[in-house]
Design a protein around this motif. Structure first.
Motif, PDB file in Angstrom:
ATOM      1  N   GLY A  88       0.820  -1.213   0.000  1.00 36.38           N
ATOM      2  CA  GLY A  88       0.000   0.000   0.000  1.00 36.38           C
ATOM      3  C   GLY A  88       0.846   1.251   0.000  1.00 36.38           C
ATOM      4  O   GLY A  88       0.541   2.232  -0.688  1.00 36.38           O
ATOM      5  N   ASP A  91       2.106   1.942  -3.315  1.00 35.74           N
ATOM      6  CA  ASP A  91       1.023   2.188  -4.271  1.00 35.74           C
ATOM      7  C   ASP A  91       0.842   1.026  -5.253  1.00 35.74           C
ATOM      8  O   ASP A  91       0.388   1.219  -6.384  1.00 35.74           O
ATOM      9  N   THR A  93      -1.449  -1.241  -5.782  1.00 31.45           N
ATOM     10  CA  THR A  93      -2.820  -1.511  -5.348  1.00 31.45           C
ATOM     11  C   THR A  93      -3.316  -2.890  -5.782  1.00 31.45           C
ATOM     12  O   THR A  93      -4.022  -3.565  -5.026  1.00 31.45           O
ATOM     13  N   ARG A  96      -1.680  -5.577  -3.636  1.00 31.84           N
ATOM     14  CA  ARG A  96      -2.210  -5.475  -2.270  1.00 31.84           C
ATOM     15  C   ARG A  96      -3.599  -6.083  -2.171  1.00 31.84           C
ATOM     16  O   ARG A  96      -3.900  -6.806  -1.211  1.00 31.84           O
ATOM     17  N   TRP A 137      -4.412  -1.057   5.175  1.00 36.27           N
ATOM     18  CA  TRP A 137      -4.814  -0.383   3.930  1.00 36.27           C
ATOM     19  C   TRP A 137      -4.854   1.130   4.133  1.00 36.27           C
ATOM     20  O   TRP A 137      -4.357   1.900   3.294  1.00 36.27           O
ATOM     21  N   ILE A 138      -5.464   1.555   5.223  1.00 33.98           N
ATOM     22  CA  ILE A 138      -5.597   2.998   5.469  1.00 33.98           C
ATOM     23  C   ILE A 138      -4.228   3.644   5.629  1.00 33.98           C
ATOM     24  O   ILE A 138      -3.934   4.685   5.033  1.00 33.98           O
ATOM     25  N   GLY A 140      -1.288   2.516   4.585  1.00 35.86           N
ATOM     26  CA  GLY A 140      -0.550   2.478   3.319  1.00 35.86           C
ATOM     27  C   GLY A 140      -1.056   3.509   2.328  1.00 35.86           C
ATOM     28  O   GLY A 140      -0.273   4.169   1.639  1.00 35.86           O
ATOM     29  N   THR A 141      -2.384   3.663   2.258  1.00 28.36           N
ATOM     30  CA  THR A 141      -2.961   4.643   1.333  1.00 28.36           C
ATOM     31  C   THR A 141      -2.597   6.056   1.741  1.00 28.36           C
ATOM     32  O   THR A 141      -2.281   6.898   0.886  1.00 28.36           O
ATOM     33  N   SER A 144       1.078   6.613   0.736  1.00 26.48           N
ATOM     34  CA  SER A 144       1.266   6.753  -0.715  1.00 26.48           C
ATOM     35  C   SER A 144       0.686   8.072  -1.219  1.00 26.48           C
ATOM     36  O   SER A 144       1.256   8.711  -2.102  1.00 26.48           O
ATOM     37  N   THR A 145      -0.451   8.483  -0.633  1.00 27.45           N
ATOM     38  CA  THR A 145      -1.033   9.773  -1.027  1.00 27.45           C
ATOM     39  C   THR A 145      -0.112  10.923  -0.657  1.00 27.45           C
ATOM     40  O   THR A 145       0.095  11.855  -1.448  1.00 27.45           O
ATOM     41  N   ARG A 148       2.799  10.969  -3.087  1.00 26.54           N
ATOM     42  CA  ARG A 148       2.442  11.546  -4.390  1.00 26.54           C
ATOM     43  C   ARG A 148       2.301  13.063  -4.295  1.00 26.54           C
ATOM     44  O   ARG A 148       2.703  13.787  -5.200  1.00 26.54           O
TER      45      ARG A 148
END
Length: 375
Positions: A88, A91, A93, A96, A137-138, A140-141, A144-145, A148
Motif C-alpha cells: 500500500g 502504491d 494496489t 495489495r 490499507w488505510i 498504506g494509502t 502513498s497519497t 504523491r
C-alpha cells in the motif's frame, strides 16, 4: 521514504516480529513453532525485493500453520500484515488487493483450525483480521497519497524554478544580446570607435550575466533575480530607454501627462521599470528600424497608464514563447496591474494600466491608497 525505497522497511518490521515470536515460542518450549514463525518473518522481509514471489511464498508458509497443533501458540501469522502495509505504501494496489483477499481467507481458516469447537464464531476472528488488514490499507494509502503529493509539489517547484531561470535568461542574456546586435549594426553603419567600444563592453556584460546564471544554477541559495533597471527611478529609466532606442535606429518620442513620475510609489515604479524595459526590448527585436516609436504616460491620482507604440517589422516575425508578456503580467500582478496588446496592420500597441487606489482584500468599500515617499 528512503527506508521504504531501500527495502529495509519490511526487514525492520520482520526482525521486530521475529524477535517477539522467538521469545514467546521459546518461553513456551515450542522450538518448531519458533522455526515456522521466523520463516514467515524472513519470507515477509523478502517481499521488499521480490514482491510477487515473496507474497506467494508467504501464502504457502501461512497455510503451513494449518498443520501446527492447535494448542501451540504462534504469532508468525502477523507477518501477513507486513507486505499488505508495504504494498500500500508503494502504491501497488493490485498486488495489495490480491494478497489481502488470499491472506484473509488463510488466516480465517487458521482460526477455524485453532478453535473448531466454537463453530461459526471463527468468522468473528476472521472479521478481526479484516479490521487489521483494513488498518494497514488505510495507513498504506495515507502514506502513498502523501508521497504523491510531495512528489507533485517537488515537480511544481522544479517547474517554477526552471521558469524563473528561463525568464531571468530572457530578461538578461537575451535582452543584452539584442542590444549588442543592434549596437554592432550601428557600429558597422557609422564606423564610430565609440560604438565598437560599446560592443566590447556588451560582450563583457553578457559574460558576467552568464556567470551569474551559472552561479544560480549551481547554488540555489544565490538570488534568483538579476539586478537591473528595476532599482532605478522611473524617470531615469524612461530617459535611458528613449536614448537607447533612438541610438539603435528606433526614433522614440516620450510624452508624459499628469502628476509626474516621481509621484508614483516606489514599488510601482520598480515594477514599471521592468515592464518598460521589456517593452523596449520587444521594440528592438520586432519593430521596423527608422520608423517612429512612442512612449506615452498618463499619471493621475487613481492610476498610471503607459502606451508603447511601434510598427512591427514583418520580417522579424518569430514563433516566440510570449515569455516577455507573461513576465510583464507576473510583475504587475502584485499591484493589480494589467497589460493589453493590440495590433492594427503593422502598428503594435502595448497598454499598461496600474491602479494607485486599490480595494482592500475582503472589503467591497474600503480602499488602500498608495502614498509616495518623500524625496
Amino acid at each position: 521514504m528512503r527506508l521504504l525505497n531501500s527495502g529495509w522497511f519490511e526487514v525492520a518490521l520482520s526482525v521486530l516480529l521475529a524477535t517477539l515470536a522467538v521469545i514467546l515460542d521459546l518461553s513456551s518450549g515450542h522450538t518448531a513453532t519458533a522455526t515456522l514463525d521466523v520463516t514467515a518473518c524472513v519470507v515477509a522481509a523478502s517481499t521488499a525485493r521480490w514482491p510477487r514471489a515473496g507474497a506467494a511464498t508467504l501464502g504457502a508458509v501461512l497455510a503451513a500453520y494449518l498443520l501446527v497443533p492447535r494448542e501451540w501458540v504462534t504469532i508468525g501469522e502477523y507477518a501477513a500484515l507486513i507486505p499488505i502495509l508495504s504494498t500500500g505504501m508503494r502504491d501497488a494496489t493490485r498486488l495489495r488487493a490480491l494478497i489481502s483477499v488470499a491472506y484473509l481467507i488463510i488466516l480465517t481458516l487458521i482460526q477455524h483450525h485453532d478453535y473448531p469447537e466454537r463453530g461459526a464464531l471463527f468468522l468473528l476472528a476472521g472479521l478481526a483480521w479484516a479490521v487489521l488488514i483494513a488498518v494497514c490499507w488505510i495507513l498504506g494509502t495515507m502514506f502513498s497519497t502523501l508521497t504523491r503529493t510531495q512528489a507533485a509539489a517537488q515537480r511544481e517547484a522544479l517547474t517554477r524554478q526552471r521558469l524563473t531561470v528561463a525568464r531571468d535568461l530572457h530578461d538578461t542574456v537575451a535582452r543584452t544580446l539584442t542590444h549588442l546586435s543592434l549596437t554592432a549594426k550601428t557600429a558597422r553603419e557609422t564606423g564610430d570607435p565609440a560604438d565598437l567600444e560599446a560592443v566590447i563592453d556588451g560582450v563583457h556584460h553578457v559574460a558576467n550575466e552568464l556567470r551569474w546564471v551559472m552561479s544560480v544554477l549551481s547554488d540555489p541559495s544565490q538570488p534568483s533575480t538579476a539586478t537591473g533597471p528595476a532599482t532605478a527611478q522611473l524617470q531615469a529609466t524612461v530617459d535611458a530607454l528613449q536614448t537607447t532606442l533612438t541610438k539603435h535606429g528606433f526614433p522614440t518620442t516620450v510624452t508624459l501627462e499628469g502628476n509626474g513620475l516621481d509621484n508614483i510609489p516606489q514599488p510601482i515604479q520598480q515594477a514599471l521599470n521592468s515592464v518598460l524595459a521589456e517593452a523596449a526590448a520587444n521594440i528592438e527585436r520586432h519593430a521596423t528600424r527608422h520608423r517612429p516609436c512612442a512612449i506615452l504616460g498618463v499619471i493621475d491620482p487613481a492610476e498610471v497608464q503607459f502606451l508603447v507604440i511601434n510598427e512591427r517589422d514583418p520580417s522579424q516575425t518569430t514563433a516566440g514563447t510570449r515569455m516577455g508578456l507573461a513576465g510583464m503580467r507576473e510583475i504587475l500582478a502584485p499591484h493589480s496591474g494589467k497589460i493589453e496588446t493590440r495590433q492594427e496592420d503593422t502598428r503594435w500597441t502595448l497598454h499598461v494600466i496600474v491602479p494607485l487606489i486599490r480595494e482592500r482584500p475582503g472589503s467591497s468599500s474600503s480602499t488602500t491608497t498608495y502614498t509616495s515617499e518623500p524625496a
